[in-house]
Design a protein around this motif. Structure first.
Motif, PDB file in Angstrom:
ATOM      1  N   ILE A  10       0.840  -1.203   0.000  1.00 49.40           N
ATOM      2  CA  ILE A  10       0.000   0.000   0.000  1.00 49.40           C
ATOM      3  C   ILE A  10       0.881   1.260   0.000  1.00 49.40           C
ATOM      4  O   ILE A  10       0.674   2.192  -0.793  1.00 49.40           O
ATOM      5  CB  ILE A  10      -0.915  -0.002   1.245  1.00 49.40           C
ATOM      6  N   MET A  11       1.862   1.291   0.878  1.00 47.44           N
ATOM      7  CA  MET A  11       2.702   2.490   1.021  1.00 47.44           C
ATOM      8  C   MET A  11       3.756   2.577  -0.080  1.00 47.44           C
ATOM      9  O   MET A  11       3.935   3.634  -0.704  1.00 47.44           O
ATOM     10  CB  MET A  11       3.380   2.487   2.391  1.00 47.44           C
ATOM     11  N   THR A  32       6.271 -10.285  -4.687  1.00 50.23           N
ATOM     12  CA  THR A  32       5.339 -10.718  -5.731  1.00 50.23           C
ATOM     13  C   THR A  32       5.609  -9.804  -6.925  1.00 50.23           C
ATOM     14  O   THR A  32       5.140  -8.663  -6.983  1.00 50.23           O
ATOM     15  CB  THR A  32       3.886 -10.558  -5.241  1.00 50.23           C
ATOM     16  N   MET A  63      10.391  -0.409   1.803  1.00 49.35           N
ATOM     17  CA  MET A  63       9.135  -0.166   2.525  1.00 49.35           C
ATOM     18  C   MET A  63       8.423  -1.512   2.631  1.00 49.35           C
ATOM     19  O   MET A  63       7.620  -1.885   1.771  1.00 49.35           O
ATOM     20  CB  MET A  63       8.291   0.867   1.764  1.00 49.35           C
ATOM     21  N   LEU A  64       8.770  -2.249   3.685  1.00 48.88           N
ATOM     22  CA  LEU A  64       8.333  -3.645   3.823  1.00 48.88           C
ATOM     23  C   LEU A  64       7.532  -3.829   5.092  1.00 48.88           C
ATOM     24  O   LEU A  64       7.555  -2.980   5.987  1.00 48.88           O
ATOM     25  CB  LEU A  64       9.568  -4.550   3.824  1.00 48.88           C
ATOM     26  N   SER A  65       6.859  -4.983   5.200  1.00 47.97           N
ATOM     27  CA  SER A  65       5.841  -5.133   6.235  1.00 47.97           C
ATOM     28  C   SER A  65       6.341  -5.128   7.680  1.00 47.97           C
ATOM     29  O   SER A  65       5.780  -4.435   8.515  1.00 47.97           O
ATOM     30  CB  SER A  65       5.019  -6.391   5.976  1.00 47.97           C
ATOM     31  N   ALA A  69      10.405  -9.429   7.336  1.00 48.66           N
ATOM     32  CA  ALA A  69      10.529  -9.062   5.909  1.00 48.66           C
ATOM     33  C   ALA A  69      11.783  -8.229   5.669  1.00 48.66           C
ATOM     34  O   ALA A  69      12.538  -8.482   4.718  1.00 48.66           O
ATOM     35  CB  ALA A  69       9.288  -8.296   5.463  1.00 48.66           C
ATOM     36  N   VAL A  73      15.004  -9.435   3.303  1.00 50.74           N
ATOM     37  CA  VAL A  73      15.384  -8.709   2.082  1.00 50.74           C
ATOM     38  C   VAL A  73      16.851  -8.263   2.136  1.00 50.74           C
ATOM     39  O   VAL A  73      17.519  -8.171   1.117  1.00 50.74           O
ATOM     40  CB  VAL A  73      14.405  -7.520   1.869  1.00 50.74           C
ATOM     41  N   THR A  95       8.270   0.188   9.273  1.00 57.33           N
ATOM     42  CA  THR A  95       8.158   0.327  10.735  1.00 57.33           C
ATOM     43  C   THR A  95       8.651  -0.968  11.391  1.00 57.33           C
ATOM     44  O   THR A  95       8.012  -2.014  11.261  1.00 57.33           O
ATOM     45  CB  THR A  95       6.698   0.579  11.157  1.00 57.33           C
ATOM     46  N   VAL A 120       7.808   6.235   8.636  1.00 58.74           N
ATOM     47  CA  VAL A 120       6.952   7.398   8.347  1.00 58.74           C
ATOM     48  C   VAL A 120       5.665   7.358   9.158  1.00 58.74           C
ATOM     49  O   VAL A 120       5.130   6.293   9.462  1.00 58.74           O
ATOM     50  CB  VAL A 120       6.597   7.466   6.844  1.00 58.74           C
ATOM     51  N   SER A 123      -0.573   7.739   6.317  1.00 59.66           N
ATOM     52  CA  SER A 123      -1.043   6.509   5.711  1.00 59.66           C
ATOM     53  C   SER A 123      -1.064   6.590   4.179  1.00 59.66           C
ATOM     54  O   SER A 123      -0.281   7.334   3.595  1.00 59.66           O
ATOM     55  CB  SER A 123      -2.430   6.215   6.290  1.00 59.66           C
ATOM     56  N   PHE A 231      -4.282   1.437   6.447  1.00 59.40           N
ATOM     57  CA  PHE A 231      -3.248   0.924   7.349  1.00 59.40           C
ATOM     58  C   PHE A 231      -3.753  -0.425   7.872  1.00 59.40           C
ATOM     59  O   PHE A 231      -4.625  -0.473   8.747  1.00 59.40           O
ATOM     60  CB  PHE A 231      -3.025   1.916   8.495  1.00 59.40           C
ATOM     61  N   LYS A 238       1.278  -5.347  14.991  1.00 58.98           N
ATOM     62  CA  LYS A 238       2.748  -5.498  15.043  1.00 58.98           C
ATOM     63  C   LYS A 238       3.377  -4.300  15.761  1.00 58.98           C
ATOM     64  O   LYS A 238       4.258  -4.451  16.607  1.00 58.98           O
ATOM     65  CB  LYS A 238       3.270  -5.635  13.597  1.00 58.98           C
ATOM     66  N   ASP A 239       2.888  -3.114  15.458  1.00 62.25           N
ATOM     67  CA  ASP A 239       3.468  -1.902  16.075  1.00 62.25           C
ATOM     68  C   ASP A 239       3.158  -1.843  17.577  1.00 62.25           C
ATOM     69  O   ASP A 239       4.007  -1.435  18.381  1.00 62.25           O
ATOM     70  CB  ASP A 239       2.945  -0.635  15.378  1.00 62.25           C
TER      71      ASP A 239
HETATM   72  N1  LIG Z   1      -0.259   1.461   5.431  1.00 63.13           N
HETATM   73  C1  LIG Z   1       0.004   2.484   6.230  1.00 63.13           C
HETATM   74  O1  LIG Z   1      -0.860   3.352   6.495  1.00 63.13           O
HETATM   75  C2  LIG Z   1       1.340   2.674   6.856  1.00 63.13           C
HETATM   76  C3  LIG Z   1       2.249   1.637   6.958  1.00 63.13           C
HETATM   77  N2  LIG Z   1       3.455   1.842   7.561  1.00 63.13           N
HETATM   78  C4  LIG Z   1       4.430   0.777   7.651  1.00 63.13           C
HETATM   79  O2  LIG Z   1       5.011   0.644   6.357  1.00 63.13           O
HETATM   80  C5  LIG Z   1       5.325  -0.725   6.083  1.00 63.13           C
HETATM   81  C6  LIG Z   1       4.585  -1.165   4.820  1.00 63.13           C
HETATM   82  O3  LIG Z   1       3.206  -1.019   5.044  1.00 63.13           O
HETATM   83  P1  LIG Z   1       2.109  -1.308   3.901  1.00 63.13           P
HETATM   84  O4  LIG Z   1       2.609  -0.836   2.601  1.00 63.13           O
HETATM   85  O5  LIG Z   1       0.841  -0.790   4.444  1.00 63.13           O
HETATM   86  O6  LIG Z   1       2.098  -2.895   3.932  1.00 63.13           O
HETATM   87  P2  LIG Z   1       1.542  -3.949   2.868  1.00 63.13           P
HETATM   88  O7  LIG Z   1       1.126  -5.125   3.658  1.00 63.13           O
HETATM   89  O8  LIG Z   1       0.589  -3.317   1.944  1.00 63.13           O
HETATM   90  O9  LIG Z   1       2.867  -4.314   2.032  1.00 63.13           O
HETATM   91  C7  LIG Z   1       3.892  -5.058   2.624  1.00 63.13           C
HETATM   92  C8  LIG Z   1       5.053  -5.187   1.655  1.00 63.13           C
HETATM   93  O10 LIG Z   1       6.059  -6.027   2.258  1.00 63.13           O
HETATM   94  C9  LIG Z   1       6.336  -7.122   1.385  1.00 63.13           C
HETATM   95  N3  LIG Z   1       6.722  -8.299   2.151  1.00 63.13           N
HETATM   96  C10 LIG Z   1       6.061  -8.885   3.178  1.00 63.13           C
HETATM   97  N4  LIG Z   1       6.745  -9.932   3.663  1.00 63.13           N
HETATM   98  C11 LIG Z   1       7.874 -10.023   2.902  1.00 63.13           C
HETATM   99  C12 LIG Z   1       8.992 -10.898   2.907  1.00 63.13           C
HETATM  100  N5  LIG Z   1       9.102 -11.904   3.785  1.00 63.13           N
HETATM  101  N6  LIG Z   1       9.954 -10.692   1.994  1.00 63.13           N
HETATM  102  C13 LIG Z   1       9.868  -9.679   1.106  1.00 63.13           C
HETATM  103  N7  LIG Z   1       8.842  -8.812   1.037  1.00 63.13           N
HETATM  104  C14 LIG Z   1       7.858  -8.982   1.936  1.00 63.13           C
HETATM  105  C15 LIG Z   1       5.063  -7.328   0.599  1.00 63.13           C
HETATM  106  O11 LIG Z   1       5.337  -8.064  -0.584  1.00 63.13           O
HETATM  107  P3  LIG Z   1       4.170  -8.897  -1.341  1.00 63.13           P
HETATM  108  O12 LIG Z   1       3.461  -7.895  -2.203  1.00 63.13           O
HETATM  109  O13 LIG Z   1       4.878  -9.931  -2.107  1.00 63.13           O
HETATM  110  O14 LIG Z   1       3.267  -9.477  -0.259  1.00 63.13           O
HETATM  111  C16 LIG Z   1       4.692  -5.865   0.325  1.00 63.13           C
HETATM  112  O15 LIG Z   1       5.478  -5.318  -0.689  1.00 63.13           O
HETATM  113  C17 LIG Z   1       4.926  -1.485   7.355  1.00 63.13           C
HETATM  114  O16 LIG Z   1       6.064  -1.608   8.167  1.00 63.13           O
HETATM  115  C18 LIG Z   1       3.888  -0.592   8.000  1.00 63.13           C
HETATM  116  O17 LIG Z   1       3.805  -0.784   9.387  1.00 63.13           O
HETATM  117  C19 LIG Z   1       3.827   3.073   8.032  1.00 63.13           C
HETATM  118  C20 LIG Z   1       2.972   4.129   7.937  1.00 63.13           C
HETATM  119  C21 LIG Z   1       1.663   3.998   7.380  1.00 63.13           C
END
Ligand SMILES: NC(=O)C1=CN([C@@H]2O[C@H](COP(=O)(O)OP(=O)(O)OC[C@H]3O[C@@H](n4cnc5c(N)ncnc54)[C@H](OP(=O)(O)O)[C@@H]3O)[C@@H](O)[C@H]2O)C=CC1
Ligand SMILES: O=CC(=O)O
Length: 294
Positions: A10-11, A32, A63-65, A69, A73, A95, A120, A123, A231, A238-239
């Motif tokens: 998403i981010m 993916t 920017m990973l989960s 993760a 990476v 985060t 960051v 959202s 979000f 997790k946070d």
């Molecule tokens: N969404 C939000 O509002 C906000 C999120 N954050 C933080 O930002 C980060 C990303 O959030 P968000 O974009 O929402 O999360 P998403 O769940 O939408 O995306 C997660 C990303 O991490 C990848 N991923 C997960 N597991 C693995 C792994 N084992 N190896 C490699 N890649 C992996 C996913 O890949 P794949 O597509 O293959 O699953 C995807 O690209 C998190 O830490 C979150 O806490 C911070 C501020 C705001």
């Protein structure tokens, strides 16, 4: 400037897209790989592994989960560490906890690279609009170099000092945010059950000292039981978990955060982990479906 971008969730998708719109050359990678296609249509190149992205780009953003993760990476086969070298910078905006961030920093520095953590606040919509709040810490020189990127992604960037301070600041902020979401959920529920209009409660809150953008944005959708993920709840839990660990480390008693964490955990156990974190309202109301954990 050419930047690499790892993680198009998403981010990451919104952030990489914004960089492309502002004239940066961007090479993307996502676990993916098919998720890269939308960015390629916007002008991005693909790197087939994190290592290949780092090989091509002087600066790479992640920017990973979660901690698992980000560690995978960097350290796994075809990971960041294989190609990081002197003159290259790695910026992790995910985060995570300070310990995870420090582990990555040490490994990157050992190979001659430089490291900045930069989680960051803000959202999906702030990411699309370049309105994030960037909480960086680590290599100050890398911070200065990457500022033009941060200026496109955020409305304000902080440099907080040594590695760990950005991660900890982010966890404290999200601990507060998660507790506030639980308080709002209980308030909406109590208003409804005691014969008051939840919408009127939101109107009253918005006029007083408790007014805030989150209640304003999420409240109306919660009343309609709509939780499109901006979000994801699993990330908020997790946070909370990581913030509670930080509280353990420093012997800070946090009963409100602990109770909120329980509600988010319960929401995950009911299969609500991929919905927006405001879906915790379903748990407070007692209307969550039974489901599989996410
Ligand atoms: N969404 C939000 O509002 C906000 C999120 N954050 C933080 O930002 C980060 C990303 O959030 P968000 O974009 O929402 O999360 P998403 O769940 O939408 O995306 C997660 C990303 O991490 C990848 N991923 C997960 N597991 C693995 C792994 N084992 N190896 C490699 N890649 C992996 C996913 O890949 P794949 O597509 O293959 O699953 C995807 O690209 C998190 O830490 C979150 O806490 C911070 C501020 C705001
Ligand atoms: O981490 C989530 C946010 O909205 O900030």
């Amino acid at each position: 400037m050419e930047v690499g971008f790892l993680g198009l969730g998403i981010m990451g998708k919104a952030m990489a897209s914004r960089l492309l719109k502002h004239g940066f050359r961007v090479t993307v990678w996502n676990r993916t790989l098919s998720k890269c296609e939308e960015l390629v249509e916007q002008g991005a190149s693909i790197g087939e592994t994190p290592a290949l992205v780092v090989k091509k780009c002087k600066y790479t953003i992640a920017m990973l989960s979660d901690p698992a993760a980000v560690l995978s990476v960097v350290f796994d086969k075809d990971g960041v560490l294989e190609q990081i070298s002197e003159g290259k910078g790695y910026i992790d905006m995910s985060t995570v906890d300070a310990e995870t961030s420090s582990k990555i920093s040490e490994a990157i520095i050992k190979k001659g690279g430089s490291f900045l953590e930069a989680p960051v606040s803000g959202s999906k919509k702030p990411a699309e609009d370049g309105q994030l709040i960037i909480l960086s810490a680590g290599d100050k020189a890398l911070y200065e170099v990457i500022l033009p990127v941060f200026d496109v992604l955020g409305k304000k960037s902080f440099f907080l000092g040594e590695v760990g301070k950005g991660a900890r600041m982010k966890l404290v902020v999200n601990m507060i945010m998660g507790s506030m979401m639980n308080a709002l959920s209980e308030g909406l529920c109590l208003a409804d059950k005691s014969g008051l209009s939840p919408q009127t409660l939101l109107d009253v809150l918005d006029l007083g000292a408790c007014s805030n953008p989150m209640f304003k944005l999420k409240g109306p959708a919660m009343i309609e039981s709509k939780y499109p993920p901006a979000f994801p709840l699993k990330h908020q839990q997790k946070d909370m978990r990581l913030a509670l660990c930080l509280g353990d480390e420093h012997a800070v008693s946090m009963p409100i955060a602990a109770a909120s964490n329980e509600a988010f955990k319960k929401a995950r156990s009911h299969g609500l982990g991929d919905l927006d974190f405001s879906a915790v309202y379903e748990i407070v109301k007692g209307t969550a479906p039974s489901g599989n954990a996410a």
